[in-house]
Motif scaffolding. Structure first.
Motif, PDB file in Angstrom:
ATOM      1  N   GLY A   1       0.829  -1.194   0.000  1.00  0.00           N
ATOM      2  CA  GLY A   1       0.000   0.000   0.000  1.00  0.00           C
ATOM      3  C   GLY A   1       0.866   1.248   0.000  1.00  0.00           C
ATOM      4  O   GLY A   1       1.498   1.571   1.000  1.00  0.00           O
ATOM      5  N   MET A   2       0.894   1.958  -1.121  1.00  0.00           N
ATOM      6  CA  MET A   2       1.771   3.110  -1.293  1.00  0.00           C
ATOM      7  C   MET A   2       0.985   4.406  -1.171  1.00  0.00           C
ATOM      8  O   MET A   2      -0.228   4.450  -1.378  1.00  0.00           O
ATOM      9  CB  MET A   2       2.450   3.045  -2.670  1.00  0.00           C
ATOM     10  CG  MET A   2       3.244   1.775  -2.922  1.00  0.00           C
ATOM     11  SD  MET A   2       4.677   1.590  -1.821  1.00  0.00           S
ATOM     12  CE  MET A   2       5.699   2.965  -2.352  1.00  0.00           C
ATOM     13  N   ALA A   3       1.693   5.490  -0.839  1.00  0.00           N
ATOM     14  CA  ALA A   3       1.084   6.815  -0.848  1.00  0.00           C
ATOM     15  C   ALA A   3       0.654   7.164  -2.269  1.00  0.00           C
ATOM     16  O   ALA A   3       1.187   6.627  -3.251  1.00  0.00           O
ATOM     17  CB  ALA A   3       2.080   7.849  -0.322  1.00  0.00           C
ATOM     18  N   GLU A   4      -0.317   8.062  -2.380  1.00  0.00           N
ATOM     19  CA  GLU A   4      -0.840   8.436  -3.695  1.00  0.00           C
ATOM     20  C   GLU A   4       0.281   8.953  -4.597  1.00  0.00           C
ATOM     21  O   GLU A   4       1.098   9.784  -4.187  1.00  0.00           O
ATOM     22  CB  GLU A   4      -1.907   9.517  -3.540  1.00  0.00           C
ATOM     23  CG  GLU A   4      -2.573   9.894  -4.853  1.00  0.00           C
ATOM     24  CD  GLU A   4      -3.677  10.913  -4.678  1.00  0.00           C
ATOM     25  OE1 GLU A   4      -4.249  11.357  -5.697  1.00  0.00           O
ATOM     26  OE2 GLU A   4      -3.960  11.281  -3.511  1.00  0.00           O
ATOM     27  N   GLY A   5       0.327   8.422  -5.803  1.00  0.00           N
ATOM     28  CA  GLY A   5       1.326   8.835  -6.776  1.00  0.00           C
ATOM     29  C   GLY A   5       2.585   7.996  -6.766  1.00  0.00           C
ATOM     30  O   GLY A   5       3.479   8.212  -7.601  1.00  0.00           O
ATOM     31  N   PHE A   6       2.691   7.030  -5.841  1.00  0.00           N
ATOM     32  CA  PHE A   6       3.852   6.162  -5.746  1.00  0.00           C
ATOM     33  C   PHE A   6       3.437   4.713  -6.017  1.00  0.00           C
ATOM     34  O   PHE A   6       2.310   4.318  -5.710  1.00  0.00           O
ATOM     35  CB  PHE A   6       4.482   6.212  -4.356  1.00  0.00           C
ATOM     36  CG  PHE A   6       5.023   7.552  -3.962  1.00  0.00           C
ATOM     37  CD1 PHE A   6       6.384   7.827  -4.064  1.00  0.00           C
ATOM     38  CD2 PHE A   6       4.184   8.550  -3.475  1.00  0.00           C
ATOM     39  CE1 PHE A   6       6.889   9.063  -3.679  1.00  0.00           C
ATOM     40  CE2 PHE A   6       4.676   9.782  -3.088  1.00  0.00           C
ATOM     41  CZ  PHE A   6       6.033  10.042  -3.193  1.00  0.00           C
ATOM     42  N   CYS A   7       4.337   3.910  -6.552  1.00  0.00           N
ATOM     43  CA  CYS A   7       4.120   2.470  -6.656  1.00  0.00           C
ATOM     44  C   CYS A   7       5.439   1.765  -6.386  1.00  0.00           C
ATOM     45  O   CYS A   7       6.518   2.358  -6.467  1.00  0.00           O
ATOM     46  CB  CYS A   7       3.553   2.068  -8.022  1.00  0.00           C
ATOM     47  SG  CYS A   7       4.618   2.436  -9.444  1.00  0.00           S
ATOM     48  N   ALA A   8       5.346   0.477  -6.044  1.00  0.00           N
ATOM     49  CA  ALA A   8       6.523  -0.325  -5.707  1.00  0.00           C
ATOM     50  C   ALA A   8       6.688  -1.434  -6.733  1.00  0.00           C
ATOM     51  O   ALA A   8       5.767  -2.235  -6.950  1.00  0.00           O
ATOM     52  CB  ALA A   8       6.383  -0.915  -4.311  1.00  0.00           C
ATOM     53  N   GLY A   9       7.845  -1.493  -7.372  1.00  0.00           N
ATOM     54  CA  GLY A   9       8.126  -2.525  -8.366  1.00  0.00           C
ATOM     55  C   GLY A   9       9.153  -3.510  -7.841  1.00  0.00           C
ATOM     56  O   GLY A   9      10.109  -3.131  -7.151  1.00  0.00           O
ATOM     57  N   LEU A  10       8.966  -4.766  -8.168  1.00  0.00           N
ATOM     58  CA  LEU A  10       9.902  -5.816  -7.759  1.00  0.00           C
ATOM     59  C   LEU A  10      11.056  -5.896  -8.756  1.00  0.00           C
ATOM     60  O   LEU A  10      10.847  -6.170  -9.938  1.00  0.00           O
ATOM     61  CB  LEU A  10       9.176  -7.166  -7.690  1.00  0.00           C
ATOM     62  CG  LEU A  10      10.056  -8.379  -7.385  1.00  0.00           C
ATOM     63  CD1 LEU A  10      10.657  -8.276  -5.984  1.00  0.00           C
ATOM     64  CD2 LEU A  10       9.257  -9.671  -7.532  1.00  0.00           C
ATOM     65  N   VAL A  11      12.270  -5.659  -8.264  1.00  0.00           N
ATOM     66  CA  VAL A  11      13.462  -5.817  -9.092  1.00  0.00           C
ATOM     67  C   VAL A  11      13.908  -7.275  -9.077  1.00  0.00           C
ATOM     68  O   VAL A  11      14.123  -7.895 -10.115  1.00  0.00           O
ATOM     69  CB  VAL A  11      14.594  -4.894  -8.614  1.00  0.00           C
ATOM     70  CG1 VAL A  11      15.851  -5.097  -9.468  1.00  0.00           C
ATOM     71  CG2 VAL A  11      14.144  -3.438  -8.656  1.00  0.00           C
ATOM     72  N   ILE A  12      14.038  -7.824  -7.870  1.00  0.00           N
ATOM     73  CA  ILE A  12      14.419  -9.226  -7.735  1.00  0.00           C
ATOM     74  C   ILE A  12      14.036  -9.693  -6.341  1.00  0.00           C
ATOM     75  O   ILE A  12      14.044  -8.916  -5.384  1.00  0.00           O
ATOM     76  CB  ILE A  12      15.936  -9.425  -7.971  1.00  0.00           C
ATOM     77  CG1 ILE A  12      16.278 -10.903  -8.164  1.00  0.00           C
ATOM     78  CG2 ILE A  12      16.766  -8.798  -6.855  1.00  0.00           C
ATOM     79  CD1 ILE A  12      17.695 -11.143  -8.686  1.00  0.00           C
ATOM     80  N   GLY A  13      13.676 -10.968  -6.227  1.00  0.00           N
ATOM     81  CA  GLY A  13      13.335 -11.548  -4.941  1.00  0.00           C
ATOM     82  C   GLY A  13      12.167 -12.494  -5.045  1.00  0.00           C
ATOM     83  O   GLY A  13      11.413 -12.478  -6.030  1.00  0.00           O
ATOM     84  N   PRO A  14      11.974 -13.340  -4.047  1.00  0.00           N
ATOM     85  CA  PRO A  14      10.935 -14.367  -4.097  1.00  0.00           C
ATOM     86  C   PRO A  14       9.540 -13.805  -3.836  1.00  0.00           C
ATOM     87  O   PRO A  14       9.360 -12.838  -3.099  1.00  0.00           O
ATOM     88  CB  PRO A  14      11.343 -15.323  -2.969  1.00  0.00           C
ATOM     89  CG  PRO A  14      12.065 -14.445  -1.987  1.00  0.00           C
ATOM     90  CD  PRO A  14      12.782 -13.420  -2.814  1.00  0.00           C
ATOM     91  N   THR A  15       8.564 -14.421  -4.484  1.00  0.00           N
ATOM     92  CA  THR A  15       7.155 -14.163  -4.217  1.00  0.00           C
ATOM     93  C   THR A  15       6.446 -15.510  -4.172  1.00  0.00           C
ATOM     94  O   THR A  15       7.054 -16.567  -4.421  1.00  0.00           O
ATOM     95  CB  THR A  15       6.511 -13.291  -5.305  1.00  0.00           C
ATOM     96  OG1 THR A  15       6.503 -14.008  -6.552  1.00  0.00           O
ATOM     97  CG2 THR A  15       7.256 -11.975  -5.473  1.00  0.00           C
ATOM     98  N   ALA A  16       5.151 -15.482  -3.884  1.00  0.00           N
ATOM     99  CA  ALA A  16       4.396 -16.736  -3.828  1.00  0.00           C
ATOM    100  C   ALA A  16       4.382 -17.440  -5.167  1.00  0.00           C
ATOM    101  O   ALA A  16       4.277 -18.665  -5.228  1.00  0.00           O
ATOM    102  CB  ALA A  16       2.962 -16.446  -3.368  1.00  0.00           C
ATOM    103  N   GLY A  17       4.523 -16.684  -6.263  1.00  0.00           N
ATOM    104  CA  GLY A  17       4.523 -17.296  -7.587  1.00  0.00           C
ATOM    105  C   GLY A  17       5.877 -17.798  -8.038  1.00  0.00           C
ATOM    106  O   GLY A  17       5.963 -18.625  -8.946  1.00  0.00           O
ATOM    107  N   ASP A  18       6.941 -17.312  -7.457  1.00  0.00           N
ATOM    108  CA  ASP A  18       8.300 -17.730  -7.802  1.00  0.00           C
ATOM    109  C   ASP A  18       9.141 -17.610  -6.538  1.00  0.00           C
ATOM    110  O   ASP A  18       9.574 -16.520  -6.173  1.00  0.00           O
ATOM    111  CB  ASP A  18       8.866 -16.852  -8.917  1.00  0.00           C
ATOM    112  CG  ASP A  18      10.258 -17.295  -9.364  1.00  0.00           C
ATOM    113  OD1 ASP A  18      10.843 -18.203  -8.728  1.00  0.00           O
ATOM    114  OD2 ASP A  18      10.774 -16.731 -10.348  1.00  0.00           O
TER     115      ASP A  18
ATOM    116  N   PRO B   1       2.371   3.597   3.447  1.00  0.00           N
ATOM    117  CA  PRO B   1       1.436   3.490   4.580  1.00  0.00           C
ATOM    118  C   PRO B   1       0.805   2.117   4.730  1.00  0.00           C
ATOM    119  O   PRO B   1       0.280   1.798   5.798  1.00  0.00           O
ATOM    120  CB  PRO B   1       0.374   4.541   4.249  1.00  0.00           C
ATOM    121  CG  PRO B   1       0.439   4.694   2.763  1.00  0.00           C
ATOM    122  CD  PRO B   1       1.881   4.513   2.409  1.00  0.00           C
ATOM    123  N   GLY B   2       0.872   1.286   3.698  1.00  0.00           N
ATOM    124  CA  GLY B   2       0.296  -0.053   3.767  1.00  0.00           C
ATOM    125  C   GLY B   2       1.328  -1.138   3.556  1.00  0.00           C
ATOM    126  O   GLY B   2       1.209  -1.967   2.652  1.00  0.00           O
TER     127      GLY B   2
END
Length: 435
Positions: A41-58, A392-393
Motif C-alpha cells: 500500500g503506497m502513498a498516492e502517486g507512488f508504486c513499488a516494483g519488484l526488481v528481484i526476490g521471491p514471491t508466492a509465484g516464484d 502506509p500499507g
C-alpha cells in the motif's frame, strides 16, 4: 549464471531463521513503471516494483539478507548481502536491471563477515563496511576480489565475545575523514541482575570507546590514519548516518530495547564533535534510564547530554537515510528519507521529513506517529514531526505480504527510490504511479 547457481545451492543448505521463514509476498499483478507491481500500500502517486526476490509465484531466493545499494551506471547496481548473523556467508553482488527484463546477479565478493555499508570513495573505488574492518575494491576489475584492500582495520567484532551491534557503517566527512559507527556491545550496559556495570559504563567510557563514532583522519589521497579519535559518544547504534551538502551530519539512533511498547523513542541526532548523546544514561529528551537512574552518571537535562534534534517513533529502528535529490518526485526534493526496519507495529515504513537549509528535520507542534492496527499516537514530548509515509500499507496482510523490513536506500539516476527488504530477500524500486 554459475555464481547464482552456487549461491542458490548454499542457500538451500542453510536453515533460514524463523524471521525469514515468514509469508511470501503475493505474486505481482500489473506493473510499476516497467517492473512487476508488488502488493504494498503506497502513498498516492507512488508504486513499488519488484526488481528481484521471491514471491508466492516464484519462490527462488537469490539474495540471503540484502542490505545496502549503490548505483554504478543506468542499469548496474552493487548490493551488500549480510549472509546471516554469525556467519561468513556475506557477499557483494552486481545486479543488472532494466524495466521489462529479468534481473541478473553476479557475485563479485564472497566469504565476507556481515558486510553492510557501501559508498563511493574519493578515489573512484567502492568502500565496504564489513564486521571489524572497512575495505575498498574495484568493481570494474576483471577479478574484483584481487583488488580488495583494507582501509580501516581493528574495528570491534563479536568473534571473541558477545557484541550486540557489530555492523560497520561509515560516512566521509566534509574534510575527507572517515567517520565510523562503533555500536554498543549491549543494550543498556547492565549486568544480569539489571544493575549498572560500574559508576560509569565501561563499554562507553572505557578503553574500547564503544557506543561512539570514531574519526579516522585523512592523511592523503586514499590514505587514513590507523589511529582514531572519538568524534561523538553515547550513541547506541549509528547504522543510519548521513552528511548533508551543508556539512551537517545526522545520525538515526536505534534506542534501547525496553519491554514497554511505546518507550523509549528512537532519535535523529545532529552530530557535533565532542558531544555525548546519552547512552546508556539518558533516553528521549531528558529522561534518565531506569537502570542508571540511581547511579547519577549524567544529568540528562543538562548541557552534558546532547538531546535529540527530532524524536522518532519507539522501536522504529532507522537503518538508512538520505536527502532526496532526484527529479522523479519534485514534492520530495530536499526531504530526508529514512527506512524504519522495526518488526513491531511502527516498523515497515519509508518516511520523509521536511528539512531546513542545513538538512535538519523541522519539528511541528502536536506531532503524531503512525501505528499499524491502531490510531496515530501523539509523541507527547518534543521535538517531533509528522512524517510523510511513502509506504502506509506495508503491514502484514495474510495472503498478500509480510510486514516490510526496509534497510538500504538509494536515489537512482532517473530519480526512482531503491530499497531492500532483507528479511524477504527483495530489491524494490519505488517510482511514479503512472496511469
Amino acid at each position: 549464471m554459475p555464481s547464482v547457481v552456487v549461491a542458490m545451492a548454499v542457500l538451500a543448505a542453510i536453515p533460514i531463521a524463523a524471521a525469514e521463514q515468514r509469508q511470501a509476498y503475493a505474486e505481482p499483478v500489473g506493473t510499476c513503471d516497467g517492473y512487476p507491481r508488488l502488493d504494498i500500500g503506497m502513498a498516492e502517486g507512488f508504486c513499488a516494483g519488484l526488481v528481484i526476490g521471491p514471491t508466492a509465484g516464484d519462490k527462488r531466493r537469490e539474495l540471503l539478507l540484502p542490505r545496502s545499494l549503490l548505483q554504478l551506471d543506468d542499469a548496474t547496481w552493487l548490493l551488500t548481502d549480510l549472509g546471516g548473523w554469525g556467519t561468513t556467508r556475506g557477499a557483494v553482488w552486481k545486479l543488472r536491471s532494466r524495466p521489462g527484463e529479468p534481473a541478473g546477479l553476479t557475485r563479485l565478493l564472497g566469504g565476507l563477515n556481515l558486510p553492510h555499508a557501501l559508498a563511493n570513495g574519493p578515489d573512484g573505488l567502492v568502500y565496504v563496511g564489513e564486521m571489524s574492518r572497512i575495505f575498498r575494491f574495484d568493481p570494474h576489475a576483471s577479478d574484483p576480489a584481487r583488488t580488495v584492500e583494507t582501509v580501516v582495520a581493528g574495528l570491534p567484532d563479536n568473534r571473541l565475545h558477545e557484541n550486540r551491534h557489530p555492523l560497520s557503517k561509515f560516512v566521509f566527512a566534509p574534510d575527507g575523514a572517515l567517520l565510523v559507527n562503533i555500536g554498543a556491545p549491549s543494550d543498556q550496559c547492565l549486568d544480569k541482575a539489571g544493575e549498572p556495570l560500574g559508576k560509569t559504563c565501561p563499554e562507553a567510557d572505557g578503553g574500547d570507546h564503544a557506543a561512539s563514532i570514531r574519526r579516522y583522519a585523512v592523511l592523503g589521497p586514499g590514505r587514513w590514519s590507523a589511529d582514531y579519535t572519538v568524534h561523538a559518544k553515547g550513541l547506541r547504534n549509528s547504522v543510519a548516518m548521513a552528511v548533508h551538502r551543508s556539512g551537517t551530519m545526522l545520525q538515526g539512533e536505534n534506542s534501547y530495547d525496553f519491554s514497554a511498547r511505546w518507550l523509549p523513542f528512537d532519535e535523529i541526532n545532529v552530530i557535533e564533535a565532542g558531544r555525548h548523546y546519552g547512552w546508556p544514561y539518558c533516553a528521549d529528551v531528558a529522561a534518565a534510564t531506569p537502570g542508571w537512574k540511581s547511579a547519577r552518571a549524567m544529568a540528562c537535562g543538562s548541557d552534558a547530554h546532547a538531546s535529540p534534534a527530532l524524536l522518532l517513533p519507539p522501536h522504529a529502528a532507522p537503518l538508512d537515510m538520505l536527502w532526496y535529490d532526484g527529479t522523479m518526485f519534485p514534492r520530495l526534493e530536499g526531504k530526508l528519507l529514512m527506512t524504519w526496519h522495526g518488526y513491531r507495529s511502527i516498523g515497515g515504513r519509508i518516511a520523509a521529513f521536511a528539512t531546513d537549509a542545513s538538512g535538519v528535520p523541522i519539528a511541528e507542534k502536536g506531532a503524531r506517529y503512525p501505528v499499524y492496527g491502531g490510531r496515530p499516537r501523539a509523541y507527547g514530548i518534543g521535538p517531533a514531526s509528522n512524517a510523510q509515509i511513502l509506504t502506509p500499507g506495508w503491514d502484514r496482510v495474510a495472503g498478500k505480504r509480510p510486514q516490510g523490513s526496509p534497510v538500504g536506500l538509494a536515489v537512482a539516476r532517473d530519480g526512482a527510490i531503491w530499497t531492500t527488504d532483507d528479511r524477504a530477500g527483495l530489491v524494490i524500486r519505488i517510482a511514479v504511479d503512472r496511469p
